[in-house]
Design an enzyme around this catalytic site. Structure first.
Site, PDB file in Angstrom:
ATOM      1  N   GLU A 119       0.842  -1.200   0.000  1.00 56.98           N
ATOM      2  CA  GLU A 119       0.000   0.000   0.000  1.00 56.98           C
ATOM      3  C   GLU A 119       0.875   1.248   0.000  1.00 56.98           C
ATOM      4  O   GLU A 119       1.905   1.269   0.664  1.00 56.98           O
ATOM      5  CB  GLU A 119      -0.847   0.040   1.287  1.00 56.98           C
ATOM      6  CG  GLU A 119      -1.571  -1.248   1.548  1.00 56.98           C
ATOM      7  CD  GLU A 119      -2.328  -1.244   2.871  1.00 56.98           C
ATOM      8  OE1 GLU A 119      -2.302  -0.216   3.582  1.00 56.98           O
ATOM      9  OE2 GLU A 119      -2.940  -2.272   3.183  1.00 56.98           O
ATOM     10  N   LYS A 121       2.308   4.448   1.378  1.00 54.02           N
ATOM     11  CA  LYS A 121       2.326   4.968   2.749  1.00 54.02           C
ATOM     12  C   LYS A 121       2.042   6.464   2.684  1.00 54.02           C
ATOM     13  O   LYS A 121       2.891   7.260   2.295  1.00 54.02           O
ATOM     14  CB  LYS A 121       3.673   4.705   3.421  1.00 54.02           C
ATOM     15  CG  LYS A 121       3.677   5.094   4.887  1.00 54.02           C
ATOM     16  CD  LYS A 121       4.931   4.617   5.592  1.00 54.02           C
ATOM     17  CE  LYS A 121       4.825   4.808   7.091  1.00 54.02           C
ATOM     18  NZ  LYS A 121       4.628   6.203   7.493  1.00 54.02           N
ATOM     19  N   ASP A 123       1.494  10.213   3.562  1.00 53.24           N
ATOM     20  CA  ASP A 123       2.131  11.109   4.517  1.00 53.24           C
ATOM     21  C   ASP A 123       1.103  12.121   5.007  1.00 53.24           C
ATOM     22  O   ASP A 123       0.966  13.208   4.462  1.00 53.24           O
ATOM     23  CB  ASP A 123       3.308  11.817   3.824  1.00 53.24           C
ATOM     24  CG  ASP A 123       4.331  12.291   4.831  1.00 53.24           C
ATOM     25  OD1 ASP A 123       4.177  11.979   6.032  1.00 53.24           O
ATOM     26  OD2 ASP A 123       5.279  12.974   4.421  1.00 53.24           O
ATOM     27  N   TYR A 231      -7.039   2.398   5.444  1.00 54.53           N
ATOM     28  CA  TYR A 231      -6.106   1.297   5.180  1.00 54.53           C
ATOM     29  C   TYR A 231      -6.149   0.160   6.193  1.00 54.53           C
ATOM     30  O   TYR A 231      -5.338  -0.753   6.118  1.00 54.53           O
ATOM     31  CB  TYR A 231      -4.674   1.817   5.063  1.00 54.53           C
ATOM     32  CG  TYR A 231      -4.230   2.723   6.196  1.00 54.53           C
ATOM     33  CD1 TYR A 231      -4.119   2.259   7.496  1.00 54.53           C
ATOM     34  CD2 TYR A 231      -3.910   4.052   5.945  1.00 54.53           C
ATOM     35  CE1 TYR A 231      -3.713   3.081   8.517  1.00 54.53           C
ATOM     36  CE2 TYR A 231      -3.496   4.893   6.956  1.00 54.53           C
ATOM     37  CZ  TYR A 231      -3.398   4.401   8.244  1.00 54.53           C
ATOM     38  OH  TYR A 231      -2.998   5.225   9.255  1.00 54.53           O
ATOM     39  N   LYS A 319      10.437   2.473   3.434  1.00 57.60           N
ATOM     40  CA  LYS A 319      10.506   3.907   3.165  1.00 57.60           C
ATOM     41  C   LYS A 319      11.332   4.232   1.906  1.00 57.60           C
ATOM     42  O   LYS A 319      12.290   3.542   1.593  1.00 57.60           O
ATOM     43  CB  LYS A 319      11.161   4.628   4.367  1.00 57.60           C
ATOM     44  CG  LYS A 319      10.402   4.481   5.673  1.00 57.60           C
ATOM     45  CD  LYS A 319       9.090   5.204   5.681  1.00 57.60           C
ATOM     46  CE  LYS A 319       9.139   6.576   6.315  1.00 57.60           C
ATOM     47  NZ  LYS A 319       9.570   6.681   7.689  1.00 57.60           N
ATOM     48  N   CYS A 413      22.586  44.188 -12.033  1.00 56.15           N
ATOM     49  CA  CYS A 413      22.954  42.872 -12.561  1.00 56.15           C
ATOM     50  C   CYS A 413      24.331  42.521 -11.995  1.00 56.15           C
ATOM     51  O   CYS A 413      25.271  43.307 -12.134  1.00 56.15           O
ATOM     52  CB  CYS A 413      23.004  42.918 -14.081  1.00 56.15           C
ATOM     53  SG  CYS A 413      23.767  41.456 -14.801  1.00 56.15           S
ATOM     54  N   CYS A 416      27.032  42.447 -15.323  1.00 61.05           N
ATOM     55  CA  CYS A 416      27.440  43.632 -16.089  1.00 61.05           C
ATOM     56  C   CYS A 416      27.198  44.929 -15.323  1.00 61.05           C
ATOM     57  O   CYS A 416      27.522  46.000 -15.810  1.00 61.05           O
ATOM     58  CB  CYS A 416      26.732  43.660 -17.437  1.00 61.05           C
ATOM     59  SG  CYS A 416      24.974  44.053 -17.289  1.00 61.05           S
ATOM     60  N   CYS A 431      17.892  42.064 -15.900  1.00 64.69           N
ATOM     61  CA  CYS A 431      18.990  42.944 -16.270  1.00 64.69           C
ATOM     62  C   CYS A 431      18.538  43.699 -17.521  1.00 64.69           C
ATOM     63  O   CYS A 431      18.006  43.106 -18.451  1.00 64.69           O
ATOM     64  CB  CYS A 431      20.221  42.093 -16.565  1.00 64.69           C
ATOM     65  SG  CYS A 431      21.516  43.002 -17.402  1.00 64.69           S
ATOM     66  N   CYS A 436      24.410  42.280 -22.047  1.00 64.66           N
ATOM     67  CA  CYS A 436      25.048  41.730 -20.840  1.00 64.66           C
ATOM     68  C   CYS A 436      25.678  40.388 -21.186  1.00 64.66           C
ATOM     69  O   CYS A 436      25.019  39.510 -21.734  1.00 64.66           O
ATOM     70  CB  CYS A 436      24.000  41.553 -19.751  1.00 64.66           C
ATOM     71  SG  CYS A 436      24.547  40.541 -18.368  1.00 64.66           S
TER      72      CYS A 436
HETATM   73  S1  IVH Z   1      -0.974   0.545   8.782  1.00 64.73           S
HETATM   74  C1  IVH Z   1      -0.437  -1.618  12.486  1.00 64.73           C
HETATM   75  N1  IVH Z   1      -1.071   1.508   6.353  1.00 64.73           N
HETATM   76  O1  IVH Z   1       2.051   5.317   8.901  1.00 64.73           O
HETATM   77  C2  IVH Z   1      -0.611  -0.901  11.230  1.00 64.73           C
HETATM   78  N2  IVH Z   1      -0.279   2.927   8.065  1.00 64.73           N
HETATM   79  O2  IVH Z   1       4.427   4.718  10.472  1.00 64.73           O
HETATM   80  C3  IVH Z   1      -0.644   0.529  11.440  1.00 64.73           C
HETATM   81  N3  IVH Z   1       0.313   5.177   7.320  1.00 64.73           N
HETATM   82  O3  IVH Z   1       0.523   5.520  12.044  1.00 64.73           O
HETATM   83  C4  IVH Z   1      -0.667   1.380  10.291  1.00 64.73           C
HETATM   84  N4  IVH Z   1      -0.221   4.890   5.209  1.00 64.73           N
HETATM   85  O4  IVH Z   1      -0.385   6.993  10.162  1.00 64.73           O
HETATM   86  C5  IVH Z   1      -0.746   1.757   7.630  1.00 64.73           C
HETATM   87  N5  IVH Z   1      -1.255   2.237   4.156  1.00 64.73           N
HETATM   88  C6  IVH Z   1      -0.933   2.476   5.429  1.00 64.73           C
HETATM   89  C7  IVH Z   1      -0.456   3.727   5.850  1.00 64.73           C
HETATM   90  C8  IVH Z   1      -0.114   3.908   7.187  1.00 64.73           C
HETATM   91  C9  IVH Z   1       0.228   5.740   6.116  1.00 64.73           C
HETATM   92  C10 IVH Z   1       0.805   5.850   8.537  1.00 64.73           C
HETATM   93  C11 IVH Z   1      -0.078   5.701   9.728  1.00 64.73           C
HETATM   94  C12 IVH Z   1       0.761   5.025  10.775  1.00 64.73           C
HETATM   95  C13 IVH Z   1       2.139   5.360  10.311  1.00 64.73           C
HETATM   96  C14 IVH Z   1       3.132   4.347  10.811  1.00 64.73           C
END
Ligand code: IVH
Length: 675
Positions: A119, A121, A123, A231, A319, A413, A416, A431, A436
């Site tokens: 999935e 991740k 932010d 998620y 990551k 500038c 020049c 400029c 120049c």
């Molecule tokens: S699962 C036990 N799935 O990442 C499972 N977390 O570093 C808990 N996050 O606190 C989280 N995308 O805020 C999960 N697809 C995803 C996620 C995700 C972002 C965040 C979430 C969690 C943090 C952990």
């Protein structure tokens, strides 16, 4: 009576019907990404529901789609205890660490046969949503994992969080978890507005989302265009599917927004390949992700594996290399662009960002520097996103020592020493001296590149300028064999090739000449629009500002700049010289050729090493294809050279195949176009 509102019972039935229709359309729109009605039809349903509720306020239900924003402010967020702790994730930063995680899990579970769910991740900010009998009853932040804050009112404003679930296939009470985020475009728009009002800026979309969701004035949260991806199932009073992938599918069917990019794999190598594609594709997403979350699909394995501290053993955050780092900004320097723009950039203490050492970063313009209050000597956050030039995000004000002066762009500038002016409504200063040397050098190298004069690299341009053999781009057409071979290390062979390329460039189409002229705000695409519309350089030069602005795709800023260019005596003298040299000044319509690539469209981006871009474009055109400048869904291939820029990311987000130069050359060879 207006709007057909009659008895209260009738109104109640009608209101319920409208709510369930609206809920269903929300579900199609947010959870399924498959809208079935137009905005206008949807708005009409909302309008009718509002009309009933205004007439019979006693019929207003708290979870009516009209009630997402409360009128009162929140005094304080109440604390809620999470029935199941909200966990975090262990990290892996490379394949080796991912493999180590897998091996540990396999050993403990006594099997190596897992399916993995991968999935994005997200932010953003983790939240837990509780549903009771299909209705949203509570939303909370993660807090310390055990206790969070009740932010139900704020979360209600997020349209993609259903107030009422679809169907009936849900337990009486259950909790889902997900990430609230702010789309990149909303983040940028919000920061632009804040800048205009002189308010402090948010550093990144995550801070913006976190700051927005915890507003006591819920109207503010509502104005912030937040969204959510679900998620995880938190807990449920009742049955749920045995695998995570089936759980996500089930939740999506209930109307919860589950990310469509989530994929299931059986082999760790496939997980790795998927992760690799996302290292690039992430930049084309509408939201920020900082890695992939890899979860074991089979939930019975979850119980076997359990937890280490707050981290489950059945999932890991894989990551991406961090794209931000902090370092010291030593000095702000200026580089003079080909249009004469003074471009400030940061000279940094070298720092590793996303796997690359960064020593310089762009600072955009003076306003941007002042808005972010970046000062020389500051510790700053530097960011690299994909192939984009590194940029300074902002200062870490808490680390500022002494009292450095606020930044001011020089009034002259730096090369020049002529006066620099900032035209009204523009972000950049320029400029004013068209001769120049810095400006000329950049302009000539740009001209040479745009006109495909292969072989005349930056070093030679510099040399020729230095010896006074050329003063502007048009002088290139008057270079002689004797002059060229007199340059250090220039042999007869190279000189002959350069002269042949100069001669050939006279036949370039008008759009190429226009972009070579270095008119402010006129890049390749705008040049093509102008050339196709006006057909000759003369027609453009004789057009009034209004006539230029009337062309589809040309705004007033571009029109003003084009008009000014052709009313500048020095510029017109150069154009005269080009004319005398015999440079083509008309737009010739290429005859469409039928060939093996007919119906295909190519976009070339970045610098190709072997073949100039113009030649590559000519090649594919000869084979029947189109070559265009912008990436749309219709494009068949994107060919990326070095430093390809944002077009590559866009190609990734549309799933358009990308060829590198070798791949492209191989394709041309297949069609017999190259030896
Ligand atoms: S699962 C036990 N799935 O990442 C499972 N977390 O570093 C808990 N996050 O606190 C989280 N995308 O805020 C999960 N697809 C995803 C996620 C995700 C972002 C965040 C979430 C969690 C943090 C952990």
């Amino acid at each position: 009576m207006s709007c057909g509102i009659g008895h209260v019972q009738e109104a109640q039935v009608k209101a319920e019907e409208l709510r369930s229709q609206i809920n269903y359309y929300d579900y199609l729109y947010y959870a399924k990404d498959a809208p079935e009605v137009s905005d206008a039809e949807y708005d009409e349903l909302m309008r009718r529901l509002r009309a009933i509720e205004e007439h019979y306020p006693e019929l207003i239900a708290p979870d009516s789609p009209t009630q997402r924003v409360p009128a009162v402010k929140i005094e304080a967020f109440a604390t809620v205890e999470h029935r199941e702790p909200m966990l975090s994730l262990a990290n892996a930063f490379n394949f080796h660490e991912l493999e180590a995680w897998y091996k540990r899990a396999a050993k403990m579970a006594g099997t190596e046969k897992f399916r993995f769910v991968c999935e994005p991740k997200i932010d953003g900010l983790a939240v837990a949503l509780v549903y009771e009998n299909g209705r949203f009853v509570q939303g909370a932040t993660r807090g310390d994992g055990l206790h969070g804050e009740n932010i139900s009112e704020n979360l209600r404003t997020i349209r993609s969080i259903p107030m009422q679930l679809q169907g009936k296939d849900y337990p009486e009470r259950f909790e889902v978890r997900g990430e609230v985020y702010m789309p990149k475009s909303a983040f940028e728009a919000m920061n632009n507005e804040r800048a205009e009002r002189g308010e402090p800026l948010f550093m990144n979309p995550r801070n913006a989302a976190a700051g927005s969701v915890r507003q006591k004035d819920v109207k503010l949260t509502a104005s912030r265009k937040l969204d959510i991806w679900i998620y995880q199932l938190g807990w449920a009073d009742g049955d749920s599917p045995p695998t995570h992938s089936a759980t996500l599918e089930w939740l999506n069917g209930l109307g919860l927004r589950v990310n469509p990019e989530i994929k299931r794999f059986e082999k760790l190598d496939d997980v790795q390949a998927f992760y690799k594609t996302w290292e690039e594709r992430r930049h084309g997403l509408e939201y920020e992700i900082d890695g992939m979350v890899v979860k074991i699909d089979d939930k019975s394995v979850w119980d076997e594996l359990g937890y280490v501290g707050r981290e489950p053993r059945w999932a890991i955050a894989y990551k991406f290399a961090p794209i931000q780092a902090t370092t010291k900004l030593i000095r702000i320097a200026i580089n003079v662009g080909r249009t004469g723009s003074l471009n400030p950039y940061a000279i940094l203490e070298p720092v590793r960002v996303g796997g690359v050492i960064v020593k310089q970063a762009t600072l955009h313009n003076e306003d941007d520097i002042r808005r972010k209050d970046i000062r020389e000597g500051d510790t700053v956050i530097v960011q690299r996103a994909g192939d984009v030039i590194p940029q300074v995000v902002g200062p870490v004000v808490s680390k500022r020592t002494g009292n450095p002066r606020k930044y001011k762009l020089p009034k002259k500038c730096p090369v020049c020493k002529s006066e620099a002016v900032r035209p009204e409504g523009e972000a950049m200063s320029y400029c004013t001296n068209i001769s120049c040397p810095a400006q000329m050098f950049r302009w000539i190298t740009h001209f040479v590149y745009a006109m495909d004069i292969d072989g005349l690299g930056e070093q030679w341009v510099w040399n020729l300028l230095d010896r006074g053999l050329i003063e502007d781009p048009a002088d290139v057409y008057f270079l002689t064999m004797e002059q060229l071979v007199a340059l250090d290390r220039m042999g007869e062979k190279l000189a002959t090739k350069i002269l042949a390329n100069i001669e050939a460039s006279k036949q370039m189409n008008l759009n190429r000449l226009l972009s070579a002229l270095g008119i402010r705000h006129v890049g390749g695409e705008i040049a093509l629009v102008l050339a196709n519309h006006f057909q000759t350089l003369e027609a453009i030069a004789n057009a009034s500002e209004e006539e230029i602005a009337e062309v589809e795709g040309i705004g007033p800023k571009i029109a003003a700049s084009v008009y000014a260019y052709f009313h500048d005596r020095q510029k017109m003298a150069i154009i005269d010289k080009l004319k005398k040299a015999g440079v083509n000044m008309e737009q010739r319509q290429p005859k469409r050729i039928e060939g093996p690539l007919s119906g295909q469209t190519f976009v070339f981006t970045g610098t190709l090493g072997v073949m100039p871009r113009g030649k590559a474009e000519a090649l594919v055109t000869r084979l029947g294809a189109d070559a265009t400048g912008s990436v749309t869904r219709k494009v068949t291939y994107v060919v990326a050279g070095a430093d390809p820029g944002s077009k590559l990311a866009k190609a990734g987000s549309y799933g358009i195949p990308v060829l590198d130069e070798d791949g492209f050359l191989a394709m041309m060879r297949e069609h017999g176009e190259l030896e």
